[in-house]
Design an enzyme around this catalytic site. Structure first.
Site, short mmCIF file in Angstrom:
data_model
loop_
_atom_site.label_atom_id
_atom_site.label_comp_id
_atom_site.label_asym_id
_atom_site.label_seq_id
_atom_site.Cartn_x
_atom_site.Cartn_y
_atom_site.Cartn_z
N THR A 31 0.84 -1.20 0.00
CA THR A 31 0.00 0.00 0.00
C THR A 31 0.87 1.25 0.00
O THR A 31 1.98 1.23 0.49
CB THR A 31 -0.89 -0.05 1.26
OG1 THR A 31 -1.83 -1.10 1.07
CG2 THR A 31 -1.61 1.25 1.52
N ARG A 45 -14.14 -7.53 -0.02
CA ARG A 45 -13.31 -7.17 1.15
C ARG A 45 -12.72 -5.75 1.01
O ARG A 45 -12.19 -5.37 -0.02
CB ARG A 45 -12.19 -8.19 1.27
CG ARG A 45 -11.26 -7.99 2.48
CD ARG A 45 -10.02 -7.21 2.11
NE ARG A 45 -9.13 -7.07 3.28
CZ ARG A 45 -8.10 -6.25 3.31
NH1 ARG A 45 -7.81 -5.49 2.29
NH2 ARG A 45 -7.35 -6.17 4.40
N GLY A 99 -10.11 -3.05 3.10
CA GLY A 99 -9.15 -2.94 4.20
C GLY A 99 -9.26 -1.60 4.91
O GLY A 99 -10.26 -0.88 4.78
N ASP A 100 -8.19 -1.27 5.61
CA ASP A 100 -8.19 -0.02 6.39
C ASP A 100 -7.90 1.21 5.54
O ASP A 100 -8.24 2.33 5.93
CB ASP A 100 -7.12 -0.10 7.49
CG ASP A 100 -5.73 -0.28 6.89
OD1 ASP A 100 -5.58 -1.12 5.99
OD2 ASP A 100 -4.80 0.43 7.31
N THR A 108 -0.11 1.27 6.83
CA THR A 108 0.03 0.10 5.95
C THR A 108 0.23 -1.13 6.82
O THR A 108 0.93 -1.09 7.83
CB THR A 108 1.23 0.24 4.99
OG1 THR A 108 1.41 -1.01 4.31
CG2 THR A 108 2.52 0.61 5.70
N GLY A 109 -0.43 -2.22 6.45
CA GLY A 109 -0.31 -3.44 7.24
C GLY A 109 -1.55 -4.28 7.07
O GLY A 109 -2.36 -4.03 6.17
N GLY A 167 -4.86 -4.94 7.20
CA GLY A 167 -5.93 -3.97 7.34
C GLY A 167 -6.94 -4.26 8.43
O GLY A 167 -7.41 -3.35 9.13
N1 ASP Z 1 -3.60 -2.14 4.64
C1 ASP Z 1 -3.84 -2.72 3.34
C2 ASP Z 1 -5.13 -3.52 3.37
O1 ASP Z 1 -5.38 -4.20 4.33
C3 ASP Z 1 -2.75 -3.60 2.89
C4 ASP Z 1 -1.41 -2.95 2.85
O2 ASP Z 1 -1.08 -2.13 3.69
O3 ASP Z 1 -0.65 -3.29 1.94
O4 ASP Z 1 -5.85 -3.51 2.39
#
Ligand code: ASP
Length: 310
Positions: A177, A205, A207-208, A228-229, A231
């Site tokens: 991300t 789905r 994410g965050d 980022t992480g 989500g």
């Molecule tokens: N946070 C993002 C998600 O969960 C993924 C990412 O950080 O790469 O969609």
């Protein structure tokens, strides 16, 4: 002298020097440098933090190396479904979009939602309809094709498994991300985040990254944050807002608030990832609890810094 600060990220995760070739590393550094330059130019000429974060994120979205825009991962249907959000700290205006397809720069659409609609969050077909009205740039599915990401998807296709970007051997090897946060010389902060989400994701789905308060938040009283992480964990812990709250209500410094959230609260629920943040004084924090995070920062008083590993 007027203060400004800018930080960007291209994802966190198990990014190890031992697994990186010098060529690949150089490509990442160059891409981060270019994205930083885009935002830096705007800020150093007195432009707004909102324009700066949008410009930096667009640059990262246009690069195949990151899981956003052009480099977005494949979902379970072999499509590229993207999420993004943007927020500015002076008015706390925000715009977000999720599960959209075929838009070259999702962050531009998020900004249009913020500025040209009465809403904050648009998803799917409705968001696309709105994008057409706003004359956003659409692009063919081929633009998003990347052989590496296609092979990633092949490994989990037709299974119930879904995985974060670049996760070949391990489920959570790396997230790709992208995001940017900035303080401009007018004292306003802004944050932007954009993603293709997770490989083989299904059921719509989200994410965050597109959720205000979870993956993105900006408030002039405190700071601007882009995450980022994994989500799901960032949503459950309302991570970006939590950083701001710790500053506003507990009086923590930016660095202490970020450390508390990433190194304690997130780990308590086994959440992994990182964030970038700037406060209203121009301080920058880039914490992560993974092996690495693609990140870069610059300010009126600090020269450009580009880092990948711990
Ligand atoms: N946070 C993002 C998600 O969960 C993924 C990412 O950080 O790469 O969609």
């Amino acid at each position: 002298m007027s203060i400004f600060s800018l930080a960007i990220h291209g994802g966190a995760g198990t990014i190890l020097k031992s697994k990186m070739t010098p060529e690949k590393e150089a490509q990442y550094i160059q891409a981060l440098q270019e994205a930083l330059k885009q935002g830096h130019q705007i800020l150093s000429q007195g432009g707004t933090s909102l324009d700066a974060v949008e410009a930096s994120v667009c640059s990262l979205e246009n690069c195949h190396l990151f899981n956003a825009g052009k480099g977005s991962v494949f979902n379970a249907k072999g499509e590229h479904e993207m999420d993004a959000s943007i927020m500015e700290g002076s008015t706390k205006n925000a715009g977000a979009i999720a599960t959209i397809k075929g838009i070259k720069n999702p962050i531009r659409l998020a900004r249009k939602v913020m500025e040209e609609s009465e809403h904050v969050f648009l998803v799917g077909d409705g968001a696309i309809e709105f994008a057409k009205m706003q004359e956003l740039e659409f692009i063919s599915p081929n633009y998003f094709y990347d052989e590496f990401r296609f092979q990633q998807w092949q490994k989990v296709k037709d299974s119930d498994q879904f995985m974060l970007d670049h996760s070949i051997e391990k489920k959570d090897e790396k997230f790709g991300t992208v995001g940017a946060v900035a303080l401009d010389i007018h004292g306003n902060v802004a944050a932007a985040t954009s993603t293709g989400g997770m490989t083989n994701k299904k059921f719509g789905r989200i994410g965050d990254s597109s959720i205000i308060g979870a993956g993105t938040y900006a408030n002039n009283k405190t700071c601007a944050v882009s995450c980022t992480g994994s989500g799901e964990f960032f949503i459950r812990n309302v991570v970006a807002y939590d950083v701001s709250c710790l500053m506003e209500f507990k009086g923590l410094s930016l660095q202490d608030a970020c450390d508390e959230v990433i190194h304690h609260r997130l780990l308590e629920i086994n959440g992994d990832g990182g964030l970038i943040a700037v406060d209203n004084q121009g301080n920058i924090a880039l914490p992560f609890n993974t092996e690495g995070m693609y990140r870069a920062s610059v300010s009126n008083s600090q020269k450009e810094q580009i880092l990948i590993y711990k």
